[in-house]
Design an enzyme around this catalytic site. Structure first.
Site, PDB file in Angstrom:
ATOM      1  N   ASP A   1      48.431  45.449  48.077  1.00  0.00           N
ATOM      2  CA  ASP A   1      48.038  46.841  47.784  1.00  0.00           C
ATOM      3  C   ASP A   1      46.839  47.269  48.630  1.00  0.00           C
ATOM      4  O   ASP A   1      45.971  46.450  48.948  1.00  0.00           O
ATOM      5  CB  ASP A   1      47.705  46.960  46.284  1.00  0.00           C
ATOM      6  CG  ASP A   1      47.679  48.417  45.836  1.00  0.00           C
ATOM      7  OD1 ASP A   1      48.275  49.278  46.516  1.00  0.00           O
ATOM      8  OD2 ASP A   1      47.050  48.695  44.791  1.00  0.00           O
TER       9      ASP A   1
ATOM     10  N   GLY B   1      47.428  52.374  52.043  1.00  0.00           N
ATOM     11  CA  GLY B   1      47.180  53.816  52.156  1.00  0.00           C
ATOM     12  C   GLY B   1      45.692  54.106  52.258  1.00  0.00           C
ATOM     13  O   GLY B   1      45.247  54.883  53.114  1.00  0.00           O
TER      14      GLY B   1
ATOM     15  N   HIS C   1      50.520  50.907  56.457  1.00  0.00           N
ATOM     16  CA  HIS C   1      51.656  50.013  56.175  1.00  0.00           C
ATOM     17  C   HIS C   1      51.973  49.169  57.407  1.00  0.00           C
ATOM     18  O   HIS C   1      52.266  47.983  57.301  1.00  0.00           O
ATOM     19  CB  HIS C   1      52.886  50.827  55.770  1.00  0.00           C
ATOM     20  CG  HIS C   1      52.711  51.573  54.473  1.00  0.00           C
ATOM     21  ND1 HIS C   1      52.188  50.991  53.342  1.00  0.00           N
ATOM     22  CD2 HIS C   1      52.978  52.868  54.128  1.00  0.00           C
ATOM     23  CE1 HIS C   1      52.157  51.894  52.362  1.00  0.00           C
ATOM     24  NE2 HIS C   1      52.622  53.033  52.814  1.00  0.00           N
TER      25      HIS C   1
ATOM     26  N   SER D   1      58.133  48.868  45.192  1.00  0.00           N
ATOM     27  CA  SER D   1      58.487  48.803  43.771  1.00  0.00           C
ATOM     28  C   SER D   1      59.550  49.839  43.430  1.00  0.00           C
ATOM     29  O   SER D   1      59.767  50.792  44.176  1.00  0.00           O
ATOM     30  CB  SER D   1      57.245  49.027  42.898  1.00  0.00           C
ATOM     31  OG  SER D   1      56.925  50.403  42.828  1.00  0.00           O
ATOM     32  N   SER D   2      60.179  49.633  42.283  1.00  0.00           N
ATOM     33  CA  SER D   2      61.207  50.593  41.857  1.00  0.00           C
ATOM     34  C   SER D   2      60.585  51.964  41.584  1.00  0.00           C
ATOM     35  O   SER D   2      61.288  52.960  41.512  1.00  0.00           O
ATOM     36  CB  SER D   2      61.960  50.066  40.629  1.00  0.00           C
ATOM     37  OG  SER D   2      61.080  49.462  39.708  1.00  0.00           O
ATOM     38  N   GLU D   3      59.271  52.010  41.459  1.00  0.00           N
ATOM     39  CA  GLU D   3      58.565  53.286  41.231  1.00  0.00           C
ATOM     40  C   GLU D   3      58.098  53.933  42.539  1.00  0.00           C
ATOM     41  O   GLU D   3      57.728  55.103  42.553  1.00  0.00           O
ATOM     42  CB  GLU D   3      57.344  53.064  40.327  1.00  0.00           C
ATOM     43  CG  GLU D   3      57.693  52.740  38.873  1.00  0.00           C
ATOM     44  CD  GLU D   3      58.262  51.348  38.673  1.00  0.00           C
ATOM     45  OE1 GLU D   3      57.807  50.405  39.353  1.00  0.00           O
ATOM     46  OE2 GLU D   3      59.198  51.196  37.861  1.00  0.00           O
TER      47      GLU D   3
ATOM     48  N   TRP E   1      59.702  55.003  44.973  1.00  0.00           N
ATOM     49  CA  TRP E   1      60.542  56.123  45.428  1.00  0.00           C
ATOM     50  C   TRP E   1      59.892  57.457  45.113  1.00  0.00           C
ATOM     51  O   TRP E   1      60.248  58.479  45.687  1.00  0.00           O
ATOM     52  CB  TRP E   1      61.917  56.086  44.750  1.00  0.00           C
ATOM     53  CG  TRP E   1      62.737  54.876  45.056  1.00  0.00           C
ATOM     54  CD1 TRP E   1      63.003  53.838  44.210  1.00  0.00           C
ATOM     55  CD2 TRP E   1      63.415  54.559  46.292  1.00  0.00           C
ATOM     56  NE1 TRP E   1      63.792  52.896  44.830  1.00  0.00           N
ATOM     57  CE2 TRP E   1      64.062  53.318  46.105  1.00  0.00           C
ATOM     58  CE3 TRP E   1      63.535  55.203  47.529  1.00  0.00           C
ATOM     59  CZ2 TRP E   1      64.826  52.714  47.116  1.00  0.00           C
ATOM     60  CZ3 TRP E   1      64.302  54.588  48.523  1.00  0.00           C
ATOM     61  CH2 TRP E   1      64.925  53.363  48.309  1.00  0.00           C
TER      62      TRP E   1
ATOM     63  N   LEU F   1      59.153  26.972  53.951  1.00  0.00           N
ATOM     64  CA  LEU F   1      58.717  27.965  52.968  1.00  0.00           C
ATOM     65  C   LEU F   1      59.860  28.887  52.542  1.00  0.00           C
ATOM     66  O   LEU F   1      60.612  29.384  53.371  1.00  0.00           O
ATOM     67  CB  LEU F   1      57.598  28.817  53.599  1.00  0.00           C
ATOM     68  CG  LEU F   1      57.031  29.944  52.727  1.00  0.00           C
ATOM     69  CD1 LEU F   1      56.154  29.383  51.615  1.00  0.00           C
ATOM     70  CD2 LEU F   1      56.231  30.932  53.577  1.00  0.00           C
TER      71      LEU F   1
END
Ligand code: IPE
Ligand code: IPE
Ligand code: MG
Length: 245
Positions: free
Chosen positions: A19, A22, A36, A64-66, A68, A130
């Protein structure tokens, strides 16, 4: 000094919420996508470091699914970035013996990206170093939901009885399947939350929060997280005395 013994020092499975891209870009008066792109360099460093340190699995939260819900140009920029990274980095993964796997609902991605993901998974399937797991369009709740659907199907067709269901069945039905549960969870960017990452799997992970923004996160920061981990006493519900014995 039992805690410092080699096997306990290095986590088997490291899971990272990458994280702060941005904010890193914004501080430089640049568009979020610039952050990014810069973040990919940290990804490379972390993969190499974990691979050299003998970490077995590294799970990276990429989208994440959020996510979008973000502005359209950021989402489409991220999709092109994923595509580009997969195209460029496969050779390096093969060279470092890294096996790449994706978790998350990939059906929402373009046909082209889905095909690329499947190809890279197939190309690296024989790599024995790995295990790199990329969580893309992933949500912990989505993962639990798809596991429940699988198990409900098994119950419906008589393969399993409801009272035969165990935690192990849930573990196997989750997208992480047979992987060991994360030992060390790292989140960069200063926020101290899970943001719908591996909800079930993180039950006993050691948590490490870094103020560094993801593009600034490097080998030294990761070593700090490993050092903190090596100094923790994992009790799994027992007493400290029991753990020492
Ligand atoms: C994490 O960085 C990357 C993704 C979610 C794809 P952010 O984009 O969330 O960066 P901040 O939190 O806005 O700084
Ligand atoms: C979590 O970061 C998802 C990824 C790193 C891919 P976010 O930046 O999306 O999380 P919130 O919105 O701050 O909780
Ligand atoms: Mg963020």
């Amino acid at each position: 000094m039992a805690k410092k013994e080699k096997n306990n020092c290095i986590p088997r499975h490291v899971a990272i919420v990458m994280d702060g891209n941005g904010r890193w870009a914004k501080a430089r008066f640049m568009p979020r996508l610039f952050g990014h792109k810069k973040g990919v360099e940290s990804v490379r460093k972390v993969i190499k470091y974990c691979s050299d340190a003998g970490v077995e699995c590294l799970t990276l939260f990429a989208f994440s699914s959020e996510n979008w819900k973000r502005p359209e140009d950021e989402v489409s920029g991220l999709m092109s970035l994923f595509m580009g990274v997969l195209e460029k980095e496969t050779v390096g993964m093969l060279r470092h013996n890294v096996r790449l796997q994706f978790i998350g609902d990939r059906s929402a991605f373009s046909a082209q990206l889905q095909a690329k993901i499947a190809l890279v998974e197939q190309e690296t399937a024989q790599c024995s170093g790995l295990k790199l797991i990329v969580a893309a369009n992933y949500g912990g709740r989505w993962d639990i939901l798809q596991a429940v659907r699988t198990m409900a199907g098994q119950v419906q067709c008589g393969e399993l009885k409801p009272d035969e269901l165990t935690e192990a069945h849930i573990g196997k039905a989750l997208s992480t399947q047979e992987l060991p549960e994360p030992d060390l969870f790292i989140r960069t960017g200063g926020e101290q939350r899970i943001s719908n990452f591996l909800l079930w799997q993180l039950a006993y992970a050691e948590l490490f929060f870094s103020e560094k923004l993801w593009p600034e996160f490097d080998e030294k920061c990761l070593q700090q997280a490993f050092d903190a981990y090596a100094g923790r006493e994992r009790r799994f519900g027992m007493t400290g005395e029991q753990v020492k014995a």
